[in-house]
Design a protein around this motif. Structure first.
Motif, short mmCIF file in Angstrom:
data_model
loop_
_atom_site.label_atom_id
_atom_site.label_comp_id
_atom_site.label_asym_id
_atom_site.label_seq_id
_atom_site.Cartn_x
_atom_site.Cartn_y
_atom_site.Cartn_z
N CYS A 182 0.85 -1.21 0.00
CA CYS A 182 0.00 0.00 0.00
C CYS A 182 0.87 1.24 0.00
CB CYS A 182 -0.95 0.01 1.20
SG CYS A 182 -2.16 -1.27 1.08
N ARG A 235 -10.32 -9.98 -1.48
CA ARG A 235 -9.86 -11.07 -0.60
C ARG A 235 -9.39 -10.55 0.76
NH1 ARG A 235 -6.46 -15.32 -4.03
NH2 ARG A 235 -7.79 -15.45 -5.86
N LYS A 236 -9.66 -9.29 1.02
CA LYS A 236 -9.33 -8.65 2.30
C LYS A 236 -7.84 -8.61 2.56
CE LYS A 236 -13.87 -9.70 4.07
NZ LYS A 236 -14.34 -10.31 2.81
N MET A 237 -7.06 -8.56 1.49
CA MET A 237 -5.60 -8.53 1.66
C MET A 237 -5.07 -7.12 1.70
SD MET A 237 -4.42 -11.71 -0.66
CE MET A 237 -4.70 -13.38 -0.07
N ILE A 238 -5.72 -6.20 1.01
CA ILE A 238 -5.36 -4.78 1.11
C ILE A 238 -6.66 -3.99 1.33
CG2 ILE A 238 -3.31 -5.00 -0.36
CD1 ILE A 238 -4.90 -3.74 -2.64
N PRO A 239 -6.54 -2.75 1.83
CA PRO A 239 -7.77 -1.98 2.10
C PRO A 239 -8.49 -1.61 0.80
CG PRO A 239 -5.82 -0.97 3.12
CD PRO A 239 -5.32 -2.05 2.25
N ARG A 419 -11.08 -0.03 10.19
CA ARG A 419 -9.79 -0.32 9.55
C ARG A 419 -9.66 0.46 8.25
NH1 ARG A 419 -9.82 -6.25 8.43
NH2 ARG A 419 -7.66 -6.07 7.82
N GLU A 420 -10.74 0.54 7.48
CA GLU A 420 -10.70 1.29 6.23
C GLU A 420 -10.49 2.78 6.51
OE1 GLU A 420 -10.78 0.30 3.07
OE2 GLU A 420 -11.16 -1.84 3.37
N TRP A 423 -6.95 3.47 7.22
CA TRP A 423 -6.12 3.50 6.01
C TRP A 423 -6.37 4.75 5.16
CZ3 TRP A 423 -1.79 1.40 4.40
CH2 TRP A 423 -1.28 0.34 5.15
N PHE B 73 -3.88 -12.54 9.92
CA PHE B 73 -4.05 -12.39 8.47
C PHE B 73 -5.02 -13.46 7.95
CE2 PHE B 73 -2.50 -13.41 4.11
CZ PHE B 73 -2.92 -12.24 3.50
N ASN B 76 -8.49 -12.55 8.47
CA ASN B 76 -8.85 -11.25 7.87
C ASN B 76 -8.86 -10.11 8.88
OD1 ASN B 76 -9.23 -12.32 5.32
ND2 ASN B 76 -11.36 -12.84 5.76
N VAL B 78 -5.91 -8.42 9.72
CA VAL B 78 -4.92 -7.44 9.27
C VAL B 78 -4.74 -7.58 7.76
CG1 VAL B 78 -3.62 -7.37 11.45
CG2 VAL B 78 -2.97 -9.01 9.68
N PHE B 79 -4.22 -6.52 7.15
CA PHE B 79 -3.96 -6.51 5.71
C PHE B 79 -2.51 -6.94 5.42
CE2 PHE B 79 -7.31 -3.06 5.93
CZ PHE B 79 -8.29 -3.77 5.24
N ILE B 80 -2.24 -7.24 4.15
CA ILE B 80 -0.88 -7.64 3.77
C ILE B 80 0.17 -6.59 4.16
CG2 ILE B 80 0.69 -8.23 1.89
CD1 ILE B 80 -1.58 -9.40 0.38
N PRO B 81 -0.07 -5.29 3.93
CA PRO B 81 1.00 -4.34 4.28
C PRO B 81 1.39 -4.45 5.76
CG PRO B 81 -1.06 -3.22 3.71
CD PRO B 81 -1.19 -4.63 3.27
N GLU B 82 0.42 -4.80 6.58
CA GLU B 82 0.72 -4.95 8.01
C GLU B 82 1.54 -6.21 8.26
OE1 GLU B 82 -3.24 -2.34 9.05
OE2 GLU B 82 -3.40 -4.44 8.51
N LEU B 128 3.52 -14.46 -1.13
CA LEU B 128 2.86 -14.44 0.19
C LEU B 128 3.09 -15.74 0.95
CD1 LEU B 128 -0.67 -12.91 -0.20
CD2 LEU B 128 1.11 -12.33 1.45
#
Ligand code: B12
Lengths: 465, 231
Positions: A182, A235-239, A419-420, A423, B73, B76, B78-82, B128
């Motif tokens: 990000c 997939r909830k991997m990034i905001p 969380r969003e 970010w 993670f 769901n 936390v996000f990947i950047p974290e 990942l």
């Protein structure tokens, strides 16, 4: 090639941004005019699990023959007002341009046959693969992969494509990591500097391949950036707020195709299409709920609000109860288009009512949808044309998008969880730290640490890294 | 060396905590306003000064922290950047420990050779999986994208005790995945080979003779624990 600069919006009122109508319609294929009032389905398909090699090519051709016959017959049976068929080449079909060419020729023959026999208005889009990163570091403007792509453009045109598109990936050497981290600054440089420069180079070439032929230089998509972000966000991997910003940001690089001669229709997976339509007036292709066969998305309805072609993105040729998957998929698109076209036939107010339902049913639920409301599209598009040069435009795009999201979440209908929201603040802080000067921003993006990146491929001197 | 140490448990807990928030060192201002307060690097220094065995610092501090993040993670939360900044903070601590392991290699759970199969350039998923397996203690040999079977076999020859992971994202390269597994089986019939990627399924994994399939990194960690239990 003459470069066109857009300094004003072609559509500057959100009321006028609507499905089926583009200020600059295009005509191609067999009597198909896109953007003049009717929304047509654009069907796309891909192979089931199988290899593409010299020895499997007969079986590959057989697959495409069955698909196209099934699809065209269904189109005739459902009396669609017209149809676009997209053939997205797979990497081996671009690396061996003759293989892609033979499939284009097969599809052309089938389309001609259905036109002659049934009067079906129909056109063929060919989309060679951007295979340049098959070799790393990625030279982009030379090497055997680039030569194969150029050859593929020409062969697709001469074998009978009516539109040429690509999902180009210039800048990806820097963007993949930036997406996962990000990292807004690097993303800006990847799209607004590297991507924009590569687009100028690439779309001059595509323009050359189409010059003096039946084939339109159509349009690009930031799929490898913004749709990658969308999939990662879903997939909830990034905001999601980051994915929304990457989407609007990608407009600036996709616009470069049109500055370099592309006339539309833009490529289906380019959800930056609505901004492009507002700026340039070219017709756009989009995909949404009826592309669920290819990927999930949270913009399934709103995407249709401004579409001139309505696509399924891609579906594997597997058997379903209703028939082969591409045929089933075409049927879904055909009904979606019927509804939009009948609303339009009832007049501008009826069309806008349907458009607004499509918009409102998605807009509040996801920031990626929220940035696509017609009002927000016009606001982002205006910020782009009012700035000068791809870098400045990109920076402005980020700023206005963050404003839109913040206003939407505080005073508007947009739902963002904590969380969003966190970010959104982080992205604002990142933006404030991005230099306003292009050279300084390039330096700050540490491109020298990207192992696959060749600075010369983007007209950057090594000492500027 | 005894099993238990007299190291203050809270130093290890602080290390794990700083890994989770991504605070690599005192200089870093993450979380906001924490500049000047000790991070992973400083806490690891303190642990070393208190004679906490490096093994313990690694397992109960650094890796414990990243494992919490890995679980969050998977849920769901936390996000990947974290996850990435946590992984970077863990590395800051590992760099401090490396000189202490000079004689032997850094201890590890095992070696994992991972690549995307021939003809396929998708690597976000692969990367990942590598990152989170590393957090679970695996030593990662990443052989990259578009890997011909020979390249994989050569990497396995160099690391004969490794487990192997293969990734494919295209329906057309699933065939290449089958070929890669066959090539590996020819030279290493009993090798643990796990597969994954969006179009890959448990059923497909069986069909091509892979040892197992996992849908995501945390499932991959569990799968490897089952297929190749820690010594
Ligand atoms: C990002 C992306 C790209 C990026 C890749 C960037 C990169 N560096 O990887 C770019 C733009 C380059 C790209 C290119 C192409 N792509 Co693509 N791409 C995608 C997309 C949108 C997301 C993939 C992704 O990164 N997902 C996020 C990661 C985290 O998820 P993941 O990879 O599934 O990995 C997770 C699990 O599967 C698992 N896992 C993964 N590997 C492994 C391995 C092991 C051992 C284990 C245990 C677990 C495991 O863990 C991961 C984390 O949870 C997918 C859509 C989709 N639905 O998947 C299309 C998709 C895969 N691409 C597709 C296509 C067609 C292409 C192109 C051919 C497009 C074109 N015409 O140019 C090219 C092919 C290039 C090539 N030779 O490979 C199609 C495939 C269709 C088909 N026939 O199979 C898809 C499905 C899109 C679609 N709906 O049409 N693509």
């Amino acid at each position: 090639m003459a470069v066109r600069h857009y300094t004003n919006l072609t559509i500057d009122r959100s009321e006028d941004l609507i499905f089926g109508r583009a200020p600059h319609p295009v005509t191609c294929g067999h009597d198909l005019t896109i953007g003049a009032g009717t929304v047509y389905p654009e069907i796309n398909f891909t192979l089931p699990p199988m290899e593409v090699t010299e020895s499997t090519m007969p079986a590959v051709l057989d697959q495409y023959q069955k698909i196209i016959d099934g699809v065209c017959q269904r189109a005739v049976d459902l009396q669609v007002p017209g149809l676009v068929v997209e053939f997205e080449l797979l990497p081996p079909m671009t690396i061996e341009p003759a293989w892609g060419e033979s499939i284009v020729a097969l599809l052309r023959r089938a389309l001609d046959g259905y036109h002659d026999k049934h009067g079906l208005k129909i056109a063929l889009r060919a989309t060679p693969t951007d295979v340049r990163d098959g070799e790393r570091p990625v030279r982009r403007r030379s090497g055997r992969y680039w030569e194969a792509m150029r050859d593929s453009f020409r062969r697709c045109v001469s074998a009978g494509a009516d539109m040429l598109s690509i999902e180009s990936t210039g800048g990806k050497e820097a963007s993949d990591d930036a997406l996962l981290q990000c990292d807004l600054q690097t993303m800006l440089v990847a799209l607004g500097v590297l991507g924009a420069r590569d687009m100028a180079f690439l779309w001059d070439e595509i323009g050359e391949a189409c010059k003096g032929t039946q084939c339109l230089s159509a349009g690009d998509t930031a799929c490898g950036f913004a749709n990658t972000a969308m999939v990662l966000a879903d997939r909830k991997m990034i905001p999601k707020v980051f994915a929304a910003v990457v989407r609007t940001l990608s407009t600036v690089r996709t616009l470069v195709a049109h500055e370099h001669g592309a006339v539309g229709p833009t490529k289906d997976c380019a959800y930056e299409g609505p901004y492009i339509k507002a700026i340039t007036g070219v017709p756009i292709s989009l995909e949404g709920k009826s592309a669920a066969c290819a990927h999930l998305s949270s913009i399934g309805n709103i995407a249709a609000a401004t579409a001139d072609l309505w696509s399924n993105e891609s579906v594997q040729n597997v058997r379903l109860l209703g028939g082969d998957a591409p045929v089933v998929s075409l049927e879904q698109l055909a009904y979606d288009c019927r509804l939009m076209n009948i609303a339009a036939a009832d007049g501008a107010d009826a069309a806008r009512m349907l458009r607004d339902w499509l918009v409102r049913s998605d807009a509040a639920l996801d920031p990626q949808a929220y940035v696509l409301t017609p009002d927000n599209v016009i606001r982002v598009a205006r910020a782009i044309v009012e700035a000068d040069g791809a870098f400045a435009r990109s920076r402005e795009t980020i700023a206005v998008t963050l404003d839109i999201l913040r206003e939407g979440a505080t005073d508007g209908p947009l739902h963002l969880n904590d969380r969003e929201k966190h970010w959104l603040d982080m992205l604002q802080m990142q933006l404030e730290m991005i230099p306003t000067d292009e050279e300084a921003a390039i330096k700050a993006a540490c491109l020298g640490t990207k192992p696959d990146l060749v600075p010369g491929a983007y007209e950057i001197d090594d000492d500027k890294l | 060396m005894t099993e238990t140490t007299d190291a203050p448990k809270d130093i290890l807990a602080n290390i794990a905590q700083c890994v989770q928030t991504g605070k690599a060192d005192a200089n870093m201002n993450i979380p906001m306003g924490s500049k000047g307060q000790p991070g992973v690097a400083e806490w690891v220094d303190q642990a070393i000064a208190k004679d906490v065995p490096p093994q313990t610092i690694l397992a109960e501090g650094l890796m414990a922290g990243l494992q919490v993040i890995g679980k969050k993670f998977a849920a769901n939360e936390v996000f990947i950047p974290e996850v990435l900044i946590a992984a970077r903070a863990m590395h800051a601590g590992m760099n401090k420990l490396k000189p202490l392991f000079a004689e032997q290699d850094m201890p590890s759970r095992g070696t994992f050779v991972m690549g995307t199969v021939q003809g396929d350039l998708h690597d976000i998923g692969k990367n990942l999986v590598c990152m989170l397996l590393e957090g679970a203690g695996w030593r990662i040999i990443d052989v990259g994208v578009d890997c011909a079977p020979e390249k994989l076999v050569a990497a396995i020859k160099e690391h004969p005790d490794c487990a192997v992971g293969l990734s494919a994202l295209l329906t057309t390269t699933m065939v290449a995945m089958g070929k890669a597994v066959s090539a590996i089986r020819e030279s290493f019939p009993d090798k643990t080979v796990i597969v994954g990627g969006a179009p890959v399924t448990e059923e497909f994994a069986k069909e091509i003779g892979a040892s197992g399939y996992a849908p995501d990194p945390s499932a991959a960690i569990d799968l490897l624990d089952r297929l190749q239990p820690a010594a």
